[in-house]
Design a protein around this motif. Structure first.
Motif, PDB file in Angstrom:
ATOM      1  N   UNK A  36      37.689  31.492  83.423  1.00 18.06           N
ATOM      2  CA  UNK A  36      37.163  32.706  82.800  1.00 18.06           C
ATOM      3  C   UNK A  36      35.684  32.565  82.451  1.00 18.06           C
ATOM      4  N   UNK A  37      35.268  31.376  82.053  1.00 15.20           N
ATOM      5  CA  UNK A  37      33.848  31.147  81.757  1.00 15.20           C
ATOM      6  C   UNK A  37      32.985  31.383  82.994  1.00 15.20           C
ATOM      7  N   UNK A  38      33.515  31.047  84.157  1.00 15.48           N
ATOM      8  CA  UNK A  38      32.769  31.281  85.396  1.00 15.48           C
ATOM      9  C   UNK A  38      32.546  32.775  85.606  1.00 15.48           C
ATOM     10  N   UNK A  39      33.583  33.598  85.341  1.00 13.51           N
ATOM     11  CA  UNK A  39      33.412  35.052  85.403  1.00 13.51           C
ATOM     12  C   UNK A  39      32.316  35.507  84.446  1.00 13.51           C
ATOM     13  N   UNK A  40      32.404  35.051  83.205  1.00 11.24           N
ATOM     14  CA  UNK A  40      31.492  35.526  82.160  1.00 11.24           C
ATOM     15  C   UNK A  40      30.048  35.099  82.424  1.00 11.24           C
ATOM     16  N   UNK A  41      29.853  33.857  82.822  1.00  9.96           N
ATOM     17  CA  UNK A  41      28.494  33.362  83.068  1.00  9.96           C
ATOM     18  C   UNK A  41      27.853  34.089  84.245  1.00  9.96           C
ATOM     19  N   UNK A  42      28.636  34.330  85.293  1.00  7.90           N
ATOM     20  CA  UNK A  42      28.096  35.058  86.443  1.00  7.90           C
ATOM     21  C   UNK A  42      27.761  36.491  86.059  1.00  7.90           C
ATOM     22  N   UNK A  43      28.610  37.106  85.238  1.00  4.70           N
ATOM     23  CA  UNK A  43      28.337  38.464  84.767  1.00  4.70           C
ATOM     24  C   UNK A  43      27.068  38.500  83.928  1.00  4.70           C
ATOM     25  N   UNK A  44      26.860  37.489  83.103  1.00  5.15           N
ATOM     26  CA  UNK A  44      25.646  37.427  82.284  1.00  5.15           C
ATOM     27  C   UNK A  44      24.405  37.282  83.155  1.00  5.15           C
ATOM     28  N   UNK A  45      24.523  36.509  84.220  1.00  6.65           N
ATOM     29  CA  UNK A  45      23.388  36.342  85.134  1.00  6.65           C
ATOM     30  C   UNK A  45      22.962  37.688  85.704  1.00  6.65           C
ATOM     31  N   UNK A  46      23.941  38.549  85.974  1.00  6.60           N
ATOM     32  CA  UNK A  46      23.648  39.868  86.546  1.00  6.60           C
ATOM     33  C   UNK A  46      23.503  40.954  85.471  1.00  6.60           C
ATOM     34  N   UNK A  47      23.366  40.522  84.215  1.00  9.51           N
ATOM     35  CA  UNK A  47      23.041  41.417  83.091  1.00  9.51           C
ATOM     36  C   UNK A  47      24.133  42.440  82.793  1.00  9.51           C
ATOM     37  N   UNK A  48      25.390  42.056  82.985  1.00 10.71           N
ATOM     38  CA  UNK A  48      26.491  42.913  82.573  1.00 10.71           C
ATOM     39  C   UNK A  48      26.766  42.687  81.087  1.00 10.71           C
ATOM     40  N   UNK A  49      27.117  43.753  80.405  1.00 10.79           N
ATOM     41  CA  UNK A  49      27.446  43.656  78.990  1.00 10.79           C
ATOM     42  C   UNK A  49      28.845  43.068  78.830  1.00 10.79           C
ATOM     43  N   UNK A  50      28.974  42.119  77.901  1.00 11.92           N
ATOM     44  CA  UNK A  50      30.248  41.437  77.679  1.00 11.92           C
ATOM     45  C   UNK A  50      30.689  41.666  76.246  1.00 11.92           C
ATOM     46  N   UNK A  51      31.955  42.028  76.090  1.00 10.53           N
ATOM     47  CA  UNK A  51      32.516  42.256  74.764  1.00 10.53           C
ATOM     48  C   UNK A  51      32.880  40.947  74.084  1.00 10.53           C
ATOM     49  N   UNK A  52      33.521  41.025  72.917  1.00 10.25           N
ATOM     50  CA  UNK A  52      33.935  39.816  72.190  1.00 10.25           C
ATOM     51  C   UNK A  52      34.845  38.935  73.034  1.00 10.25           C
ATOM     52  N   UNK A  53      34.647  37.629  72.949  1.00 10.69           N
ATOM     53  CA  UNK A  53      35.475  36.664  73.674  1.00 10.69           C
ATOM     54  C   UNK A  53      36.607  36.216  72.758  1.00 10.69           C
ATOM     55  N   UNK A  54      37.837  36.377  73.224  1.00 16.11           N
ATOM     56  CA  UNK A  54      39.014  35.966  72.459  1.00 16.11           C
ATOM     57  C   UNK A  54      39.588  34.709  73.104  1.00 16.11           C
ATOM     58  N   UNK A  55      39.779  33.678  72.294  1.00 18.43           N
ATOM     59  CA  UNK A  55      40.316  32.409  72.798  1.00 18.43           C
ATOM     60  C   UNK A  55      41.825  32.413  72.599  1.00 18.43           C
ATOM     61  N   UNK A  56      42.536  32.524  73.720  1.00 18.53           N
ATOM     62  CA  UNK A  56      43.999  32.497  73.707  1.00 18.53           C
ATOM     63  C   UNK A  56      44.492  31.085  74.046  1.00 18.53           C
ATOM     64  N   UNK A  57      45.757  30.774  73.758  1.00 17.75           N
ATOM     65  CA  UNK A  57      46.300  29.470  74.173  1.00 17.75           C
ATOM     66  C   UNK A  57      46.301  29.284  75.683  1.00 17.75           C
ATOM     67  N   UNK A  58      46.301  30.398  76.432  1.00 22.84           N
ATOM     68  CA  UNK A  58      46.350  30.329  77.888  1.00 22.84           C
ATOM     69  C   UNK A  58      44.992  30.603  78.527  1.00 22.84           C
ATOM     70  N   UNK A  59      43.906  30.485  77.760  1.00 23.91           N
ATOM     71  CA  UNK A  59      42.566  30.683  78.318  1.00 23.91           C
ATOM     72  C   UNK A  59      41.747  31.641  77.479  1.00 23.91           C
ATOM     73  N   UNK A  60      40.734  32.205  78.085  1.00 24.96           N
ATOM     74  CA  UNK A  60      39.838  33.127  77.399  1.00 24.96           C
ATOM     75  C   UNK A  60      40.078  34.552  77.880  1.00 24.96           C
ATOM     76  N   UNK A  61      39.738  35.490  77.040  1.00 26.51           N
ATOM     77  CA  UNK A  61      39.810  36.895  77.411  1.00 26.51           C
ATOM     78  C   UNK A  61      38.573  37.607  76.919  1.00 26.51           C
ATOM     79  N   UNK A  62      37.972  38.417  77.755  1.00 27.90           N
ATOM     80  CA  UNK A  62      36.783  39.184  77.360  1.00 27.90           C
ATOM     81  C   UNK A  62      36.648  40.385  78.280  1.00 27.90           C
ATOM     82  N   UNK A  63      35.967  41.397  77.790  1.00 25.89           N
ATOM     83  CA  UNK A  63      35.710  42.597  78.590  1.00 25.89           C
ATOM     84  C   UNK A  63      34.311  42.533  79.185  1.00 25.89           C
ATOM     85  N   UNK A  64      34.238  42.771  80.482  1.00 25.62           N
ATOM     86  CA  UNK A  64      32.953  42.927  81.162  1.00 25.62           C
ATOM     87  C   UNK A  64      32.781  44.418  81.405  1.00 25.62           C
TER      88      UNK A  64
END
Length: 259
Positions: A36-64
């Motif tokens: 999930x971090x790979x999704x988020x970092x790539x989205x940040x590189x392309x200047x997409x807005x990212x919502x709050x990151x929620x840390x679940x036991x099964x990984x991360x969750x966030x809205x792009x």
């Protein structure tokens, strides 16, 4: 970027202590979190807005926000970044074994888990990464409405193939299939809303690229559109003005996808 922990950690911790599965579940959490971090970092590189990151036991969750509405090539990289991480995990596991951190049998076990996660995530079923990649490919050459509906149709067909191919063998896999089916059904029912949000985003962020003149009453995402209107032609900007009754209020809603 805001980061929060999910309440699911409480029952998860109790489950780990009772069944003594901390080591396995921690490895699965690490793989999914890196994914999930790979999704988020790539989205940040392309200047997409990212919502709050929620840390679940099964990984991360966030809205792009607005993914599915922007440049298709950039979004293909964002989507593919997650599955690509699983191609490097075998190298990490190999190093861990050679360093004496894990045994050979545990190394093989982690390889099997990693392969299963990669295989599942690349199924051509929306909203899995494989389904989103298929969706982006459709958007490269088809109008928005056709690409979206074809994505949902293909996803349902692929789910049917999975069910009839004797791949659904236990309760957990049945629940996953039901969940995916409901996700597709909800997206299908909300198609008109999503399409309108795409128009709002497009009005705010005009696409500068190859011009495509066509007679389809919709927009191609990866083209600057020139549309047939009666006996003449109308620019994409003017066409959007006709479809948006209040262009000045377009900041009111944001489309987003959960990763």
């Amino acid at each position: 970027m805001k980061i929060r922990f999910s309440w699911l950690w409480i029952p998860f911790a109790a489950f780990c202590l009772f069944y003594h599965m901390q080591k396995v579940l921690l490895c699965i959490f690490a793989m999914l979190a890196v994914h999930e971090c790979a999704h988020l970092l790539t989205a940040r590189i392309f200047h997409y807005e990212i919502g709050p990151v929620i840390i679940y036991p099964f990984g991360l969750g966030a809205r792009i926000y607005h993914i599915g509405h922007g440049n298709v090539w950039k979004e293909l990289l964002i989507i593919a970044a997650g599955p690509a991480t699983h191609l490097f995990f075998p190298l990490v596991f190999e190093w861990m074994e050679l360093s004496g951190l894990i045994s050979q049998s545990y190394h093989s076990y982690l390889i099997q888990i990693n392969s299963s996660i990669l295989l599942f995530n690349t199924l051509l079923v929306w909203p899995l990464d494989g389904g989103r990649i298929l969706q982006s490919i459709f958007h490269l050459c088809l109008p928005y409405d056709v690409a979206q509906l074809l994505t949902f149709g293909c996803s349902l067909f692929n789910l049917l193939l999975i069910c009839t191919g004797h791949l659904v063998l236990n309760v957990s896999s049945i629940l996953v299939v039901i969940f995916l089916f409901l996700q597709i059904l909800i997206a299908w029912r909300q198609f008109a809303i999503d399409q309108f949000q795409f128009y709002m985003y497009r009005y705010q962020h005009p696409f500068n690229g190859h011009l495509k003149a066509h007679e389809h009453n919709d927009l191609y995402r990866q083209r600057e559109n020139l549309l047939r209107m009666g006996k003449g032609w109308i620019s994409e900007r003017d066409w959007l003005k006709r479809h948006l009754t209040q262009p000045k209020d377009m900041d009111a809603e944001h489309s987003s996808f959960m990763i």
